[in-house]
Design a protein around this motif. Structure first.
Motif, PDB file in Angstrom:
ATOM      1  N   THR A  27      -9.665  -3.213   6.511  1.00 34.66           N
ATOM      2  CA  THR A  27      -9.840  -1.878   5.936  1.00 34.66           C
ATOM      3  C   THR A  27      -9.616  -1.954   4.441  1.00 34.66           C
ATOM      4  OG1 THR A  27      -9.047  -0.833   7.970  1.00 34.66           O
ATOM      5  CG2 THR A  27      -9.087   0.529   5.985  1.00 34.66           C
ATOM      6  N   ARG A  28     -10.639  -1.521   3.705  1.00 37.64           N
ATOM      7  CA  ARG A  28     -10.551  -1.463   2.234  1.00 37.64           C
ATOM      8  C   ARG A  28     -11.153  -0.147   1.775  1.00 37.64           C
ATOM      9  NH1 ARG A  28     -13.454  -6.514  -0.227  1.00 37.64           N
ATOM     10  NH2 ARG A  28     -15.014  -5.951   1.352  1.00 37.64           N
ATOM     11  N   ASN A  29     -10.399   0.549   0.899  1.00 43.88           N
ATOM     12  CA  ASN A  29     -10.869   1.844   0.380  1.00 43.88           C
ATOM     13  C   ASN A  29     -11.274   2.795   1.513  1.00 43.88           C
ATOM     14  OD1 ASN A  29     -10.607   0.883  -2.332  1.00 43.88           O
ATOM     15  ND2 ASN A  29     -12.596  -0.128  -2.127  1.00 43.88           N
ATOM     16  N   ASP A  30     -10.444   2.793   2.561  1.00 38.89           N
ATOM     17  CA  ASP A  30     -10.635   3.680   3.721  1.00 38.89           C
ATOM     18  C   ASP A  30     -11.888   3.362   4.534  1.00 38.89           C
ATOM     19  OD1 ASP A  30      -8.306   5.136   3.156  1.00 38.89           O
ATOM     20  OD2 ASP A  30      -9.380   6.426   1.744  1.00 38.89           O
ATOM     21  N   VAL A  31     -12.497   2.211   4.282  1.00 38.72           N
ATOM     22  CA  VAL A  31     -13.664   1.785   5.053  1.00 38.72           C
ATOM     23  C   VAL A  31     -13.270   0.589   5.911  1.00 38.72           C
ATOM     24  CG1 VAL A  31     -16.020   0.880   4.965  1.00 38.72           C
ATOM     25  CG2 VAL A  31     -15.263   2.586   3.289  1.00 38.72           C
ATOM     26  N   SER A  32     -13.505   0.685   7.229  1.00 42.85           N
ATOM     27  CA  SER A  32     -13.121  -0.377   8.158  1.00 42.85           C
ATOM     28  C   SER A  32     -14.333  -1.149   8.646  1.00 42.85           C
ATOM     29  CB  SER A  32     -12.366   0.216   9.351  1.00 42.85           C
ATOM     30  OG  SER A  32     -11.159   0.829   8.940  1.00 42.85           O
ATOM     31  N   THR A  49      -6.211  -4.268   4.441  1.00 39.99           N
ATOM     32  CA  THR A  49      -5.289  -4.029   5.552  1.00 39.99           C
ATOM     33  C   THR A  49      -5.911  -4.641   6.797  1.00 39.99           C
ATOM     34  OG1 THR A  49      -4.471  -1.967   4.589  1.00 39.99           O
ATOM     35  CG2 THR A  49      -4.140  -2.281   6.938  1.00 39.99           C
ATOM     36  N   MET A  90       0.814  -1.214   0.000  1.00 43.17           N
ATOM     37  CA  MET A  90       0.000   0.000   0.000  1.00 43.17           C
ATOM     38  C   MET A  90       0.850   1.268   0.000  1.00 43.17           C
ATOM     39  SD  MET A  90      -2.904  -1.566   0.078  1.00 43.17           S
ATOM     40  CE  MET A  90      -3.757  -3.016   0.711  1.00 43.17           C
ATOM     41  N   LYS A 115       3.522   1.937   1.629  1.00 45.11           N
ATOM     42  CA  LYS A 115       4.160   2.281   2.892  1.00 45.11           C
ATOM     43  C   LYS A 115       5.677   2.133   2.789  1.00 45.11           C
ATOM     44  CE  LYS A 115       0.236   0.821   5.747  1.00 45.11           C
ATOM     45  NZ  LYS A 115      -0.209  -0.114   6.814  1.00 45.11           N
TER      46      LYS A 115
END
Length: 322
Positions: A282-287, A317, A123, A125
């Protein structure tokens, strides 16, 4: 090969034992003065080489500078690592390996660095890679595999690296899907696979497997000190990094050779630190908090939502819940 590298090769073959300067000179067709100069250069690079009157030069057994002769002395592969480049410092071994792969580098070509200035994780990082404290390597592989196996290459590599660490250091590692090795709740190793798809054949043209391991670190930056660990921190022992590099390549060649049988997935599941646990994905900023159920036969993460629905994920993530 430079003269100092030829001298180093002889000293590595006799690590811990003295070799006379005259014997080295004769075997390499050089003068004893040239041997002395080569030894001087190697010492300046950090090698500990003792000189004993009437006995010769001895590369001490505690030297831990990564070099080709030392890695090769432990290597059992047919292809992986048989062509290698070792750098004192590089921005990213994966970046360099990808550039070589695009130019046609052979299967198994391995890039190793003592330090990365811009190491990469998933991602986008950044991967912490300080000088002389870890193993940072990338391997170019050209498997005859379909695209669906891309995720499984990372899973396969995780098992191989865990096996290598355990064999060399005695430390058993757990796997956090999909690419991290953990020990006692802290991250020990990260793996990043970057693949290129062949347009004509519709399969993988090549994959670059990047592996970063914390080996002798005794401290970490403040933001990592509670979440990262090293082999030395966990075992109290120093390991021979050249031996560990070679064992990683040994195990990786074996595991990749059997990837189509998917046998490695059983070992992957046994080492999983998240199967059967509540986790946050967490995918596409949705947890979302879910139950981890399994790793399927394509290496995907199977999770169960609170409504009972089960889904298989290729990317996400993962955060472990205490």
């Amino acid at each position: 090969m430079a003269l100092k590298d030829k001298v180093l090769e002889i000293l590595e073959d006799n690590r811990g034992r003295s070799v006379s300067g005259n014997k080295i000179a004769v075997s390499l067709g050089m003068t004893r003065s040239a041997v002395w100069k080569a030894v001087k250069q190697l010492r300046e690079e950090g090698y500990t080489i003792n000189a004993v009157t009437n006995r010769g030069y001895c590369l001490t057994s505690d030297n831990d500078i990564l070099n080709e002769p030392s890695v090769i002395s432990f290597l059992e592969t047919k292809e992986l690592g048989r062509k290698m480049d070792i750098f004192k410092s590089i921005d990213s071994t994966n970046n360099f390996a990808k550039s070589l792969a695009q130019l046609g580098a052979v299967n198994g070509h391995t890039i190793i660095a003592e330090q990365q200035t811009a190491g990469k994780g998933r991602m986008g990082k950044k991967f912490y890679a300080p000088n002389n404290q870890g193993i940072y390597l990338s391997v170019i592989v050209r498997p005859q595999l379909s695209v669906e196996y891309a995720l499984m290459i990372t899973s396969c590599a995780a098992v191989a690296v865990a096996e290598a660490i355990e064999k060399v250091s005695g430390l058993r590692c757990g796997i956090k899907w999909v690419n991290d090795l953990y020990s006692n709740g802290k991250k020990l190793c990260g793996i990043l696979t970057e693949a290129a798809i062949g347009v004509e054949q519709g399969g993988l043209e090549y994959a670059v497997i990047g592996i970063g391991i914390n080996v002798s670190n005794t401290s970490f930056p403040k933001e990592l000190e509670d979440i990262a660990t090293s082999i030395r921190a966990e075992t109290g022992k120093n390991v021979n990094r050249s031996q560990l590099v070679a064992e990683i390549l040994n195990r990786l060649e074996v595991r990749l050779g059997d990837i189509c049988t998917k046998e490695f997935l059983d070992d992957y599941r046994k080492r999983s630190i998240i199967i059967g646990k509540r986790i946050i994905i967490t995918r596409n900023d949705v947890s979302e908090t879910v139950q981890c159920v399994d790793i399927d036969n394509l290496g995907k993460l199977v999770v169960r939502r609170d409504n009972g629905e089960e889904v298989a994920l290729s990317t996400a993530t993962i955060t472990l819940l205490d």
